[in-house]
Design a protein around this motif. Structure first.
Motif, short mmCIF file in Angstrom:
data_model
loop_
_atom_site.label_atom_id
_atom_site.label_comp_id
_atom_site.label_asym_id
_atom_site.label_seq_id
_atom_site.Cartn_x
_atom_site.Cartn_y
_atom_site.Cartn_z
N VAL A 454 26.67 -2.56 20.68
CA VAL A 454 25.54 -1.81 21.25
C VAL A 454 24.61 -1.42 20.10
O VAL A 454 24.97 -0.63 19.24
N SER A 455 23.41 -1.97 20.09
CA SER A 455 22.49 -1.76 18.98
C SER A 455 21.83 -0.39 19.06
O SER A 455 21.82 0.27 20.11
N GLU A 457 18.68 0.08 18.93
CA GLU A 457 17.54 -0.05 19.84
C GLU A 457 17.97 0.16 21.29
O GLU A 457 17.26 0.81 22.06
N ARG A 458 19.13 -0.37 21.63
CA ARG A 458 19.64 -0.21 22.99
C ARG A 458 19.95 1.25 23.29
O ARG A 458 19.64 1.76 24.38
N ARG A 459 20.52 1.95 22.32
CA ARG A 459 20.85 3.36 22.53
C ARG A 459 19.58 4.19 22.69
O ARG A 459 19.53 5.12 23.51
N THR A 461 16.73 3.07 23.88
CA THR A 461 16.16 2.72 25.19
C THR A 461 16.86 3.48 26.31
O THR A 461 16.21 3.95 27.26
N LEU A 462 18.18 3.63 26.20
CA LEU A 462 18.92 4.37 27.21
C LEU A 462 18.45 5.83 27.28
O LEU A 462 18.50 6.46 28.35
#
Length: 638
Positions: A454-455, A457-459, A461-462
């Protein structure tokens, strides 16, 4: 025409003689040596005597020297030989050496470059500079004083830096009546010290630089001495000039030579070994391999180049190679690591701050390095390993250090070029230390970065936001915590995910073991920066409220973060206003001497030079300041 012919022949013969002389001179071996020891031991006088006796002084120089000698006054001598070397006005006025003076001279057998290094303790850093390229060190001792602390310090440094040959020159023998017992006692005392630090051997010579005893000719005043004169020893001592050539090939790249689209070469000074066209080479730290196509010099291509030559190498393949890389044999490359043990000679007035980032320059490589608290400091008198939390001016210690990226290296004992380094202060650009790498810490090779699915950037975005670090800095009582709390509350009402790292709160847990010395303040900010970085990886907006008095540490944290994610906020409150508020009563305690190392009173604060946000708390309310910061964060999301 007939009468002129003999003149032409004479000119030709003269030209031939000059050419033969220059060729003979070029073939002479070169010895680089230094003179060192305590202050007023006669180093400059000795070098002046060597220059004078080797006929390396022009007539106009000699006339000027005689005039200067009369002006300053000498000890019954027509010439003050020290004036040949002491070039600075301050040196001549005080009769001391301050800077390193390099002089060239030659005899029938050998060429010499000699460095006259200062004897004063405060100029020890200059002695280290002179010794860094020396093959031999002449350690002078005043026969009236014997072995002194500075004698031991310079001897230890020369040995540490790798000077292989030492001459113990017991000077001013004329002032002790050429007494053999005095000489023997000094030599015995020095031998005991030399044995204690691992010096395998040295050559002792009784001399008088002023009178010329045992310098270039034997002295009738010392019939009990049957060893060589100083110049005889310098002419005959074995200098292993082929040692570097016999080692594996190493060439740090100084620059990429690209004069046109048809030529791309890599220029540098060969540190060790040999290289020729067709050799398989490896470029470090990338590890890319290729083959040498040409060895190019100003005078044309070479079939082979050796250590000490400056060349440009062209490679058969278009591989990435730039300044700071090292070209080496493909099957025998040096190592690369980012953690080391090293000996460090501290050369700055301000003490070393463990954990502070410094520029580390090794060969053509420049990286950011952090030095840990010393493992120990060396007492040059007793060779004891003393406990130390830092290193002061002229201190010698052993410490671990880490770099921000792999450094191509070899142990200093194997390769001076790839093992010797300097540390440079990032703010002043002053050289603060010289060091010698011992070995890499193997844990650097055993610890690997674990890939996470889990990058960051993904965190982010969440959480529907952009991660950032808002770093509030300013004097105690400026209002940092008040403003940070307001920002945190506003972000929470906007459903943003934030976390506040407050200076006092962090010192109750994570940094409870740290005090308020400069070194502890550096470590305090380093730890907070690492925590803030992890929190941004989790997608959070991190608010920090720390005095963080030093620019170097704030810049260190900035470099940890991704581009544009670090927002420095200078809560700019005048000292008088912060002291007037004094909510916690800290300024009162600091003024009375009950609280040491308090920022703004007896510890400095370095204000930001170009902060993203500056808040003048005398003209702006905390609420307005908080709104300004929140608006900046919202702009990042647009």
């Amino acid at each position: 025409m007939t009468e002129a012919a003999p003149s032409y022949r004479a000119d030709a013969l003269i030209a031939e003689d000059i050419e033969a002389y220059l060729a003979q001179h070029q073939r002479k071996s070169l010895l680089r040596f230094i003179t060192c020891g305590s202050v007023d031991d006669g180093k400059s006088t000795l070098i002046g005597r060597l220059l004078y006796d080797s006929k390396m002084i022009f007539e106009d120089q000699l006339a000027a020297l005689e005039a200067d000698s009369k002006r300053v006054g000498t000890q019954g001598q027509a010439i003050d030989f020290a004036l040949l070397v002491d070039g600075l006005a301050a040196e001549r006025e005080q009769g001391i050496t301050i800077d390193v003076a390099y002089r060239f001279f030659a005899t029938e057998k050998r060429k010499f470059i000699v460095a006259d290094t200062p004897g004063h303790e405060q100029y020890t850093r200059n002695m280290v500079t002179g010794a860094s390229t020396a093959d031999l060190a002449v350690i002078l001792i005043d026969a009236r004083k014997g072995v002194l602390t500075q004698t031991r310090r310079h001897s230890y440094l020369a040995h540490l830096i790798g000077v292989r040959h030492l001459v113990l020159a017991v000077n001013k023998m004329d002032l002790v009546g050429y007494d053999r017992a005095t000489y023997d006692a000094i030599v015995a005392n020095y031998r005991a010290f030399a044995d204690s630090i691992g010096i395998a051997g040295f050559t002792a010579i009784p001399i008088s630089g002023l009178a010329g005893d045992n310098i270039t000719s034997r002295s009738a005043e010392t019939p009990w001495y049957d060893g060589p004169t100083l110049i005889e020893h310098l002419e005959t001592v074995e200098v292993d000039q082929d040692a570097a050539t016999g080692k594996p090939f190493r060439m740090p790249v100084q620059w990429v030579n690209r004069p046109n689209l048809d030529f791309r070469g890599f220029s540098g000074l060969i540190a060790s070994g040999t290289v020729k066209p067709g050799d398989a080479v490896r470029v470090l730290p990338s590890g890319k391999t290729s083959t040498v196509s040409r060895v190019v010099t100003f005078g044309g291509d070479l079939d082979e180049a050796v250590a000490g030559q400056s060349v440009t190498l062209t490679l058969a393949d278009e591989i990435d190679c730039s300044r700071g890389d090292v070209i080496a044999p493909a099957d025998n490359p040096p190592q690369a690591a980012d953690q080391f043990e090293a000996s460090i000679v501290w050369m700055a007035e301000e003490a070393m701050l463990p954990g502070r980032p410094y520029w580390l320059k090794l060969g053509t490589q420049t990286v950011t390095a952090q030095v840990q608290s010393p493992k120990y400091q060396i007492n040059v008198n007793t060779m004891e390993q003393l406990a130390a939390r830092t290193l002061e001016l002229n201190a010698i210690g052993v410490a671990n250090l880490s770099t921000d990226r792999p450094l191509v290296y070899e142990a200093y004992g194997e390769n001076r070029t790839l093992g010797g380094f300097i540390l440079i202060d990032k703010i002043s650009n002053a050289t603060v230390a010289a060091g010698m790498l011992h070995f890499a810490l193997r844990r650097a090779e055993n610890v690997h970065w674990q890939a996470i699915d889990v990058s960051r950037e993904r965190r982010a975005t969440l959480k529907n936001q952009k991660p950032a670090v808002v770093w509030l800095t300013g004097l105690s009582g400026a209002g940092k915590s008040t403003i940070a709390n307001l920002v945190d509350r506003k972000l929470a009402r906007m459903n943003r995910h934030s976390f506040l790292l407050d200076g006092d709160n962090v010192r109750h847990g994570l940094n409870r073991d740290l005090g308020f010395t400069d070194a502890d303040r550096v470590e305090n900010i380093r730890r907070v920066g690492e925590v803030a970085k992890l929190m941004t990886d989790a997608g959070l907006i991190v608010l920090t409220a720390f005095i963080s008095p030093f620019r170097a540490e704030r810049d260190m944290v900035r470099r940890m973060m991704a581009d544009a994610e670090f927002i420095e906020v200078h809560v700019d409150t005048p000292l008088a206003e912060a002291e007037r508020r004094d909510v916690k009563g800290l300024y009162k305690k600091a003024r009375s001497g009950q609280l040491k190392n308090f920022t703004g009173i007896d510890s400095p604060y370095e204000p930001p030079e170009a902060p993203e946000i500056r808040i003048d708390t005398t003209a702006m309310s905390p609420e307005q300041a908080a709104d300004l910061i929140v608006e900046r964060l919202l702009e990042m999301e647009r």
